[in-house]
Scaffold this motif. Structure first.
Motif, PDB file in Angstrom:
ATOM      1  N   LEU A 280       0.826  -1.206   0.000  1.00  0.00           N
ATOM      2  CA  LEU A 280       0.000   0.000   0.000  1.00  0.00           C
ATOM      3  C   LEU A 280       0.863   1.260   0.000  1.00  0.00           C
ATOM      4  CD1 LEU A 280      -3.053   0.355   0.000  1.00  0.00           C
ATOM      5  CD2 LEU A 280      -2.960   0.729   2.458  1.00  0.00           C
ATOM      6  N   PHE A 281       1.896   1.265   0.814  1.00  0.00           N
ATOM      7  CA  PHE A 281       2.751   2.442   0.872  1.00  0.00           C
ATOM      8  C   PHE A 281       3.413   2.722  -0.464  1.00  0.00           C
ATOM      9  CE2 PHE A 281       2.243   3.032   5.282  1.00  0.00           C
ATOM     10  CZ  PHE A 281       2.827   4.247   5.598  1.00  0.00           C
ATOM     11  N   ILE A 282       3.906   1.679  -1.106  1.00  0.00           N
ATOM     12  CA  ILE A 282       4.573   1.879  -2.403  1.00  0.00           C
ATOM     13  C   ILE A 282       3.578   2.369  -3.444  1.00  0.00           C
ATOM     14  CG2 ILE A 282       5.721   0.674  -4.301  1.00  0.00           C
ATOM     15  CD1 ILE A 282       7.113  -1.059  -2.236  1.00  0.00           C
ATOM     16  N   LEU A 283       2.390   1.749  -3.480  1.00  0.00           N
ATOM     17  CA  LEU A 283       1.378   2.171  -4.446  1.00  0.00           C
ATOM     18  C   LEU A 283       0.925   3.605  -4.207  1.00  0.00           C
ATOM     19  CD1 LEU A 283      -0.884  -1.007  -4.717  1.00  0.00           C
ATOM     20  CD2 LEU A 283       0.465   0.008  -6.561  1.00  0.00           C
ATOM     21  N   LEU A 284       0.657   3.938  -2.947  1.00  0.00           N
ATOM     22  CA  LEU A 284       0.146   5.273  -2.640  1.00  0.00           C
ATOM     23  C   LEU A 284       1.214   6.345  -2.822  1.00  0.00           C
ATOM     24  CD1 LEU A 284      -2.015   4.459   0.508  1.00  0.00           C
ATOM     25  CD2 LEU A 284      -2.738   4.657  -1.886  1.00  0.00           C
ATOM     26  N   ALA A 343      -2.309   7.160   9.009  1.00  0.00           N
ATOM     27  CA  ALA A 343      -2.416   8.483   8.389  1.00  0.00           C
ATOM     28  C   ALA A 343      -2.271   8.385   6.876  1.00  0.00           C
ATOM     29  CB  ALA A 343      -1.353   9.416   8.964  1.00  0.00           C
ATOM     30  N   ALA A 344      -1.316   7.590   6.403  1.00  0.00           N
ATOM     31  CA  ALA A 344      -1.090   7.468   4.961  1.00  0.00           C
ATOM     32  C   ALA A 344      -2.250   6.756   4.267  1.00  0.00           C
ATOM     33  CB  ALA A 344       0.218   6.714   4.710  1.00  0.00           C
ATOM     34  N   ALA A 345      -2.672   5.628   4.845  1.00  0.00           N
ATOM     35  CA  ALA A 345      -3.711   4.834   4.198  1.00  0.00           C
ATOM     36  C   ALA A 345      -5.057   5.556   4.204  1.00  0.00           C
ATOM     37  CB  ALA A 345      -3.829   3.483   4.899  1.00  0.00           C
ATOM     38  N   VAL A 346      -5.423   6.115   5.351  1.00  0.00           N
ATOM     39  CA  VAL A 346      -6.722   6.782   5.460  1.00  0.00           C
ATOM     40  C   VAL A 346      -6.777   8.023   4.581  1.00  0.00           C
ATOM     41  CG1 VAL A 346      -8.247   8.013   7.041  1.00  0.00           C
ATOM     42  CG2 VAL A 346      -7.222   5.858   7.738  1.00  0.00           C
ATOM     43  N   SER A 347      -5.701   8.796   4.550  1.00  0.00           N
ATOM     44  CA  SER A 347      -5.686   9.998   3.710  1.00  0.00           C
ATOM     45  C   SER A 347      -5.825   9.645   2.234  1.00  0.00           C
ATOM     46  CB  SER A 347      -4.396  10.797   3.941  1.00  0.00           C
ATOM     47  OG  SER A 347      -3.265  10.078   3.498  1.00  0.00           O
ATOM     48  N   SER A 348      -5.168   8.578   1.803  1.00  0.00           N
ATOM     49  CA  SER A 348      -5.271   8.172   0.395  1.00  0.00           C
ATOM     50  C   SER A 348      -6.669   7.688   0.062  1.00  0.00           C
ATOM     51  CB  SER A 348      -4.242   7.059   0.107  1.00  0.00           C
ATOM     52  OG  SER A 348      -2.935   7.510   0.357  1.00  0.00           O
ATOM     53  N   LEU A 349      -7.258   6.936   0.984  1.00  0.00           N
ATOM     54  CA  LEU A 349      -8.614   6.444   0.750  1.00  0.00           C
ATOM     55  C   LEU A 349      -9.605   7.595   0.692  1.00  0.00           C
ATOM     56  CD1 LEU A 349     -10.723   4.184   0.584  1.00  0.00           C
ATOM     57  CD2 LEU A 349     -10.704   4.098   3.088  1.00  0.00           C
ATOM     58  N   PHE A 350      -9.508   8.516   1.630  1.00  0.00           N
ATOM     59  CA  PHE A 350     -10.437   9.640   1.661  1.00  0.00           C
ATOM     60  C   PHE A 350     -10.236  10.563   0.460  1.00  0.00           C
ATOM     61  CE2 PHE A 350     -10.991   9.544   6.568  1.00  0.00           C
ATOM     62  CZ  PHE A 350     -11.719   8.372   6.423  1.00  0.00           C
ATOM     63  N   ALA A 351      -8.994  10.715   0.027  1.00  0.00           N
ATOM     64  CA  ALA A 351      -8.726  11.582  -1.123  1.00  0.00           C
ATOM     65  C   ALA A 351      -9.433  11.052  -2.368  1.00  0.00           C
ATOM     66  CB  ALA A 351      -7.230  11.688  -1.363  1.00  0.00           C
ATOM     67  N   LEU A 352      -9.395   9.738  -2.562  1.00  0.00           N
ATOM     68  CA  LEU A 352     -10.071   9.155  -3.714  1.00  0.00           C
ATOM     69  C   LEU A 352     -11.569   9.443  -3.667  1.00  0.00           C
ATOM     70  CD1 LEU A 352      -8.269   5.681  -3.885  1.00  0.00           C
ATOM     71  CD2 LEU A 352      -8.055   7.550  -5.525  1.00  0.00           C
ATOM     72  N   LYS A 364      -4.902  17.419  -3.157  1.00  0.00           N
ATOM     73  CA  LYS A 364      -3.753  17.861  -2.360  1.00  0.00           C
ATOM     74  C   LYS A 364      -3.678  17.169  -0.996  1.00  0.00           C
ATOM     75  CE  LYS A 364      -3.653  22.427  -4.532  1.00  0.00           C
ATOM     76  NZ  LYS A 364      -3.757  23.892  -4.333  1.00  0.00           N
ATOM     77  N   LEU A 365      -4.726  16.449  -0.617  1.00  0.00           N
ATOM     78  CA  LEU A 365      -4.752  15.828   0.705  1.00  0.00           C
ATOM     79  C   LEU A 365      -3.643  14.785   0.856  1.00  0.00           C
ATOM     80  CD1 LEU A 365      -6.111  15.442   3.451  1.00  0.00           C
ATOM     81  CD2 LEU A 365      -7.650  13.770   2.377  1.00  0.00           C
ATOM     82  N   VAL A 366      -3.463  13.956  -0.159  1.00  0.00           N
ATOM     83  CA  VAL A 366      -2.432  12.915  -0.091  1.00  0.00           C
ATOM     84  C   VAL A 366      -1.041  13.534  -0.025  1.00  0.00           C
ATOM     85  CG1 VAL A 366      -1.381  10.979  -1.305  1.00  0.00           C
ATOM     86  CG2 VAL A 366      -3.858  11.211  -1.251  1.00  0.00           C
ATOM     87  N   SER A 367      -0.786  14.537  -0.871  1.00  0.00           N
ATOM     88  CA  SER A 367       0.527  15.184  -0.878  1.00  0.00           C
ATOM     89  C   SER A 367       0.839  15.813   0.479  1.00  0.00           C
ATOM     90  CB  SER A 367       0.575  16.255  -1.968  1.00  0.00           C
ATOM     91  OG  SER A 367       0.380  15.685  -3.247  1.00  0.00           O
ATOM     92  N   LEU A 368      -0.146  16.481   1.068  1.00  0.00           N
ATOM     93  CA  LEU A 368       0.056  17.098   2.383  1.00  0.00           C
ATOM     94  C   LEU A 368       0.322  16.047   3.452  1.00  0.00           C
ATOM     95  CD1 LEU A 368      -2.736  19.835   2.376  1.00  0.00           C
ATOM     96  CD2 LEU A 368      -0.274  20.220   2.315  1.00  0.00           C
ATOM     97  N   SER A 369      -0.465  14.979   3.440  1.00  0.00           N
ATOM     98  CA  SER A 369      -0.324  13.939   4.459  1.00  0.00           C
ATOM     99  C   SER A 369       1.028  13.252   4.357  1.00  0.00           C
ATOM    100  CB  SER A 369      -1.454  12.911   4.318  1.00  0.00           C
ATOM    101  OG  SER A 369      -2.712  13.520   4.482  1.00  0.00           O
ATOM    102  N   PHE A 370       1.435  12.916   3.133  1.00  0.00           N
ATOM    103  CA  PHE A 370       2.719  12.245   2.962  1.00  0.00           C
ATOM    104  C   PHE A 370       3.881  13.175   3.279  1.00  0.00           C
ATOM    105  CE2 PHE A 370       0.283   8.925   1.175  1.00  0.00           C
ATOM    106  CZ  PHE A 370       1.084   7.791   1.130  1.00  0.00           C
ATOM    107  N   ALA A 371       3.710  14.461   3.021  1.00  0.00           N
ATOM    108  CA  ALA A 371       4.758  15.417   3.382  1.00  0.00           C
ATOM    109  C   ALA A 371       4.987  15.438   4.899  1.00  0.00           C
ATOM    110  CB  ALA A 371       4.396  16.810   2.877  1.00  0.00           C
ATOM    111  N   VAL A 372       3.881  15.417   5.648  1.00  0.00           N
ATOM    112  CA  VAL A 372       3.992  15.397   7.109  1.00  0.00           C
ATOM    113  C   VAL A 372       4.603  14.082   7.587  1.00  0.00           C
ATOM    114  CG1 VAL A 372       2.698  15.415   9.270  1.00  0.00           C
ATOM    115  CG2 VAL A 372       2.087  16.999   7.436  1.00  0.00           C
ATOM    116  N   ILE A 373       4.184  12.967   6.987  1.00  0.00           N
ATOM    117  CA  ILE A 373       4.717  11.657   7.378  1.00  0.00           C
ATOM    118  C   ILE A 373       6.227  11.604   7.150  1.00  0.00           C
ATOM    119  CG2 ILE A 373       4.712   9.197   6.809  1.00  0.00           C
ATOM    120  CD1 ILE A 373       1.713   9.533   6.126  1.00  0.00           C
ATOM    121  N   ILE A 374       6.650  11.996   5.949  1.00  0.00           N
ATOM    122  CA  ILE A 374       8.079  11.945   5.620  1.00  0.00           C
ATOM    123  C   ILE A 374       8.868  12.881   6.523  1.00  0.00           C
ATOM    124  CG2 ILE A 374       9.790  12.428   3.834  1.00  0.00           C
ATOM    125  CD1 ILE A 374       7.657  11.621   1.765  1.00  0.00           C
ATOM    126  N   ALA A 375       8.359  14.101   6.711  1.00  0.00           N
ATOM    127  CA  ALA A 375       9.085  15.089   7.515  1.00  0.00           C
ATOM    128  C   ALA A 375       9.228  14.637   8.968  1.00  0.00           C
ATOM    129  CB  ALA A 375       8.376  16.438   7.449  1.00  0.00           C
TER     130      ALA A 375
END
Length: 611
Positions: A280-284, A343-352, A364-375
């Motif tokens: 899931l992480f790789i796909l998202l 956070a990553a999985a739920v944000s991707s699901l909700f964004a869709l 932009k929800l996925v990009s924002l969420s992943f930015a916070v996760i990575i940071a």
């Protein structure tokens, strides 16, 4: 890459590589999975999830998130919440609401994101997953109090935060459809009512099925998975967006049933979650639009600063105002809050789903969420250790002992070590052994200590040594192989079994090298048999007037097990040449007819020491 079979093979291989690198470097796997996804997707363009899966992407992500939330809810036991310190409860209640308000407001104010997406972003970002926190804490080794606070915060806020995010998503979707306020309240109530009722009913049905043995052992794991997916699909069919709440409640119901054993189910769900999380992480991550991310520019950096330097410190300030924590403790808690898989999985699901509903800025929800996760993962993984040492909140020379097994031999040794002022933790997947250990006043864990659940729930930062004392040779081998890497392999030992050397070719080199506990003829069967004959594990302090020679002369049959040196460090005796010195303490297995003699000798030695 748009062909399904080669893409799946590539994702599987890279998932394994990312998990292995994380294991070797003792860092959260999420860091390397996200990196792999970014490299395969937006950087090189090798992987295109939307083209690869098409209309299947949405249901695959939905089902994966449902399974992950169900597995997370299995760790939420109400009796453990009741015993939590006030700080943890404040963090998952007051802190959750505080973090949500600050981040939602900052997202809308700094980046100009729509109110709907900002609210959902704030709700999603309240979650700090234990699968990210646990590896970090194991490396840092903070004080026990801080370790427990951060671990239990992650465990509890995982399912609670997911429920909160689902409810906020319901609110956003309903408001976007311009429903009347009364009607919106009715739909939310219906969603909560249906999700809660169906979750309770399905959870109870699973519990009854398992308790009465209606499923054979080989169908228990698959059967529970099938019921979870069926309940999720039925809930979604009856009321959109209620499925995630349903599976979360199901997990909580099973977690709080004391009349059924779900250990095998939890292990299966952990294995399944590893597979799902990796893929899931790789796909998202491969779906992230770097142009959207880069177009946010400096405001995104400002938002990340709010996450790290404003939201978390204020959350801790409001939640951790207790005399038990000084300012250094609160400063450390303020720094640690990495976001994880939920956070990553739920944000991707909700964004869709938001994109399908036509809500502005949904992409932009996925990009924002992943930015916070990575940071948060990168920054805190690299800096948490130095900051902990600078604040002086790191444990000094841990002395804890983890014993795999809670049988008679393990409990006898644990009681002696506890009497010698060592912190001892017993772990056993056999309920009766666990129950007897608790009755003896010993700290015990029911389950396998190498499981993901144990890693999230237990404080491994205080452990210095691991002793495998189970009668099951195979389980000892698994435990030793796992912990020999996490700790110094010289501090990990396994007792010998009575099995011959014919198993040598079937066992790992790590296990064979560490199967050296006690003297060569001190096998599990022999020591356990002696305990049944009335032998006991005893502690004797040696000094200049009562040396090892005196002890061995008067107690010829005693079997030495451990030496506690003058620095209060524990040394298992692994050879007959390993002798205690004056000033050290000997822990030995003594025959029943020598107990009174040993007590007199110990008292005599103590008296001479005082003179």
């Amino acid at each position: 890459m748009t062909e399904l079979a080669p893409a799946i093979s590539l994702i599987a291989a890279i998932s394994l590589a990312a998990q292995w690198i994380a294991w070797r470097l003792k860092l959260p796997a999420i860091l390397f999975l996200l990196t792999a996804g970014l490299l395969l997707g937006p950087v090189t363009g090798v992987l295109h999830p939307d083209q690869l899966l098409g209309e299947l992407l949405f249901p695959i992500v939905s089902i994966a998130v449902a399974i992950i939330l169900f597995e997370g809810a299995l760790t939420l036991r109400f009796h453990e919440i009741k015993g939590l310190v006030k700080v943890v409860w404040n963090l998952v209640s007051i802190g959750l609401i505080c973090t949500f308000i600050i981040l939602a407001f900052a997202c809308h104010l700094l980046l100009g994101i729509s109110v709907e997406v900002s609210l959902l972003f704030g709700a999603i970002m309240v979650v700090t997953g234990p699968t990210v926190v646990a590896p970090m804490l194991r490396t840092i080794r903070p004080r026990t109090e801080l370790d427990k606070i951060l671990r239990w915060e992650g465990i509890i806020v995982d399912p609670l935060g997911a429920i909160f995010a689902v409810l906020m998503f319901e609110f956003v979707i309903i408001q976007a459809s311009q429903e009347a306020a009364v009607h919106s309240l009715g739909i939310i109530s219906k969603t909560i009512g249906l999700g809660g009722t169906l979750g309770l009913g399905a959870g109870y049905a699973i519990a009854i099925t398992l308790k009465r043995g209606w499923l054979p052992m080989y169908l228990r794991k698959v059967g529970v998975l099938a019921i979870v997916l069926l309940a999720y699909s039925l809930s979604e069919h009856l009321q959109h967006e209620s499925g995630l709440l349903t599976v979360t409640v199901m997990g909580m119901v099973l977690a709080n049933r004391s009349d059924i054993d779900i250990g095998d189910i939890m292990e299966f769900k952990e294995d399944l979650s590893v597979i799902l999380i990796s893929a899931l992480f790789i796909l998202l991550a491969a779906r992230i639009n770097l142009d959207n991310l880069l177009s946010l520019g400096w405001p995104l950096l400002a938002l990340l600063a709010v996450v790290q330097f404003i939201a978390r410190p204020i959350c801790v300030l409001l939640s951790a105002s207790t005399p038990k924590l000084n300012w250094k403790d609160r400063a450390f808690l303020s720094w640690i809050a990495p976001r994880g898989i939920v956070a990553a999985a739920v944000s991707s699901l909700f964004a869709l789903r938001l994109e399908q509903a036509g809500i502005p800025d949904a992409d932009k929800l996925v990009s924002l969420s992943f930015a916070v996760i990575i940071a948060t993962v990168v920054l805190q993984s690299l800096t948490a250790g130095p900051i902990a040492r600078m604040l002086g909140v790191v444990q000094q020379a841990p002395r804890g002992v983890l014993i795999f097994g809670a049988n008679t031999l393990a409990r006898s040794i644990a009681a002696a070590l506890q009497k010698a002022n060592f912190e001892v933790l017993l772990a056993d997947p056999v309920w009766e052994n666990y129950r007897l250990a608790r009755m003896d006043g010993l700290n015990a864990y029911y389950g396998n200590p190498q499981s993901e659940q144990a890693e999230a729930a237990l404080d491994f930062s205080s452990i210095r040594q691991v002793l495998a004392l189970s009668p099951n040779r195979h389980q000892n081998a698994i435990a030793i192989t796992h912990f020999a890497y996490l700790y110094n392999s010289e501090q990990v030992y396994s007792i010998r079994s009575t099995q011959g050397k014919g198993f040598a070719n079937q066992e790992s080199a790590t296990f064979r090298a560490r199967q050296i506990l006690f003297w060569e003829d001190c096998t599990f069967t022999k020591l356990n048999s002696l305990l049944k004959q009335g032998w006991q594990v005893k502690i004797t302090k040696l000094n200049e007037t009562f040396t090892w020679d005196d002890y061995s002369t008067r107690q010829k049959e005693a079997l030495p097990l451990f030496i506690v040196d003058q620095k209060e460090q524990l040394h298992p005796i692994i050879s007959q040449e390993q002798l205690p010195q004056p000033g050290e303490t000997l822990i030995a297995l003594s025959p029943p007819n020598e107990h009174k003699t040993e007590q007199k000798l110990a008292a005599h030695a103590a008296a001479n020491q005082q003179d």
